[in-house]
Scaffold this active site. Structure first.
Site, PDB file in Angstrom:
ATOM      1  N   TYR A 163      77.615  37.319  -6.523  1.00 44.04           N
ATOM      2  CA  TYR A 163      78.284  37.142  -7.825  1.00 44.04           C
ATOM      3  C   TYR A 163      77.635  36.027  -8.631  1.00 44.04           C
ATOM      4  O   TYR A 163      77.577  36.096  -9.865  1.00 44.04           O
ATOM      5  CB  TYR A 163      79.795  36.922  -7.622  1.00 44.04           C
ATOM      6  CG  TYR A 163      80.467  38.201  -7.174  1.00 44.04           C
ATOM      7  CD1 TYR A 163      80.725  38.443  -5.825  1.00 44.04           C
ATOM      8  CD2 TYR A 163      80.753  39.209  -8.086  1.00 44.04           C
ATOM      9  CE1 TYR A 163      81.272  39.649  -5.412  1.00 44.04           C
ATOM     10  CE2 TYR A 163      81.309  40.416  -7.684  1.00 44.04           C
ATOM     11  CZ  TYR A 163      81.549  40.640  -6.342  1.00 44.04           C
ATOM     12  OH  TYR A 163      82.077  41.847  -5.934  1.00 44.04           O
ATOM     13  N   ARG A 167      74.775  37.621 -10.515  1.00 44.05           N
ATOM     14  CA  ARG A 167      75.229  38.430 -11.657  1.00 44.05           C
ATOM     15  C   ARG A 167      75.787  37.531 -12.762  1.00 44.05           C
ATOM     16  O   ARG A 167      75.618  37.797 -13.948  1.00 44.05           O
ATOM     17  CB  ARG A 167      76.271  39.452 -11.195  1.00 44.05           C
ATOM     18  CG  ARG A 167      75.650  40.506 -10.266  1.00 44.05           C
ATOM     19  CD  ARG A 167      76.706  41.430  -9.695  1.00 44.05           C
ATOM     20  NE  ARG A 167      77.361  42.201 -10.737  1.00 44.05           N
ATOM     21  CZ  ARG A 167      78.583  42.720 -10.578  1.00 44.05           C
ATOM     22  NH1 ARG A 167      79.264  42.476  -9.457  1.00 44.05           N
ATOM     23  NH2 ARG A 167      79.121  43.432 -11.525  1.00 44.05           N
ATOM     24  N   GLN A 176      86.262  48.308 -16.924  1.00 45.66           N
ATOM     25  CA  GLN A 176      86.057  48.112 -15.485  1.00 45.66           C
ATOM     26  C   GLN A 176      84.993  47.030 -15.279  1.00 45.66           C
ATOM     27  O   GLN A 176      84.769  46.594 -14.155  1.00 45.66           O
ATOM     28  CB  GLN A 176      85.593  49.408 -14.811  1.00 45.66           C
ATOM     29  CG  GLN A 176      86.584  50.559 -14.959  1.00 45.66           C
ATOM     30  CD  GLN A 176      85.979  51.853 -14.475  1.00 45.66           C
ATOM     31  OE1 GLN A 176      86.024  52.170 -13.282  1.00 45.66           O
ATOM     32  NE2 GLN A 176      85.399  52.607 -15.397  1.00 45.66           N
ATOM     33  N   HIS A 188      89.024  45.034 -13.315  1.00 43.29           N
ATOM     34  CA  HIS A 188      88.409  44.627 -12.052  1.00 43.29           C
ATOM     35  C   HIS A 188      88.025  43.157 -12.035  1.00 43.29           C
ATOM     36  O   HIS A 188      87.209  42.735 -11.218  1.00 43.29           O
ATOM     37  CB  HIS A 188      87.170  45.495 -11.758  1.00 43.29           C
ATOM     38  CG  HIS A 188      87.525  46.933 -11.541  1.00 43.29           C
ATOM     39  ND1 HIS A 188      86.606  47.951 -11.663  1.00 43.29           N
ATOM     40  CD2 HIS A 188      88.705  47.535 -11.249  1.00 43.29           C
ATOM     41  CE1 HIS A 188      87.207  49.111 -11.416  1.00 43.29           C
ATOM     42  NE2 HIS A 188      88.487  48.888 -11.166  1.00 43.29           N
ATOM     43  N   GLY A 240      80.505  55.342 -20.490  1.00 38.77           N
ATOM     44  CA  GLY A 240      79.648  54.759 -19.454  1.00 38.77           C
ATOM     45  C   GLY A 240      80.328  54.479 -18.138  1.00 38.77           C
ATOM     46  O   GLY A 240      80.128  53.417 -17.538  1.00 38.77           O
TER      47      GLY A 240
END
Ligand code: APR
Length: 227
Positions: free
Chosen positions: A53, A56, A86, A104, A170
């Site tokens: 994470y 990212r 999401q 999320h 998407g």
């Protein structure tokens, strides 16, 4: 004002340079979900999860919203637009969207491992072992891992049921309960699906599929809806 509900997935951020999960170079091609995105993975190897994470989150400082994110902001001039995403990136907010619901979680937020309500925005990109919450427990990514509850699904379903127009952008519609939101929409309202590899979801009447990238498809649809 008519209400437009937009469900977005990783595909809307692809043209900003953020990888999707299940495409050819998808993130889940390189990492096993059970090693990275489950609570068990966190318990087994928190350093590996934090690093995934962190990488990212670091990328967020290098990317920016694309034409699809910006077109959705444009839509707000004529409609009451609610985005249910999401995605855990902050590109919708940075584009200027005013009503964004993250199903999320959010990369830029971290939370206590002893109190789910202790959430705060991380300065910078790195969350490390030893970074503790106010109550002295290790901080974790504020991300919904596979198998964990999706606390925002109720408000999301309520929004979907109030939509006059529903737009899906998407997402492979692989992951539930997010993928089920389309079925909360009132039967017969216009539903648009924008995705180069769109597959026809079952049992959706009044569906228009734009089999193209979000970067061109969303501005085109917005132009059509605005007039
Ligand atoms: N424009 C529009 N759609 C695109 C583009 C693009 N430029 N590029 C790819 N896509 C589409 C793909 O065809 C695919 O249908 O985006 C979708 C991405 O699907 P996934 O990678 O499965 O991402 P998503 O549907 O958001 O995954 C849902 O799964 O891994 C979990 O929590 C994670 O939120 C994620 C959830």
């Amino acid at each position: 004002m008519k209400k437009i509900v937009v469900l977005t997935g990783a595909g809307i951020s692809a043209e900003s340079g953020i990888r999707t999960f299940r495409g050819s170079d998808g993130l889940w091609e390189e990492h096993r979900i059970e090693d990275i995105a489950t609570f068990e993975a966190w318990q087994r190897n928190p350093g590996l999860v934090l690093d995934f994470y962190n990488q990212r989150r670091k990328q967020l400082f290098e990317v920016k919203p694309n034409a699809a994110h910006l077109a959705l902001v444009e839509l707000e001039k004529n409609f009451d637009v609610h985005i249910i995403t999401q995605n855990v990136d902050d590109l919708h907010e940075r584009a200027g969207s005013g009503q964004v619901l993250h199903l999320h979680g959010e990369l830029k937020k971290v939370r206590s491992t002893v109190d789910d309500n202790l959430i705060h925005t991380l300065d910078g990109w790195e969350l490390k072992l030893g970074d503790l919450c106010a109550r002295g427990s290790q901080l974790r990514p504020h991300i919904v891992w596979f198998g964990e509850a999706v606390p925002m699904i109720e408000p999301a379903a309520a929004l979907a049921s109030e939509a006059d127009i529903f737009i899906v952008i998407g997402t492979s519609l692989n992951v539930y309960p997010a993928a089920g939101l389309i079925h909360f929409a009132k039967p017969g309202i216009p539903v648009y699906l924008i995705d180069p590899q769109a597959e026809m979801p079952a049992r959706i009447s009044n569906l228009s599929v734009l089999r193209e990238a979000a970067g061109t498809g969303v501005p085109r649809l917005v132009k059509q809806l605005m007039h």
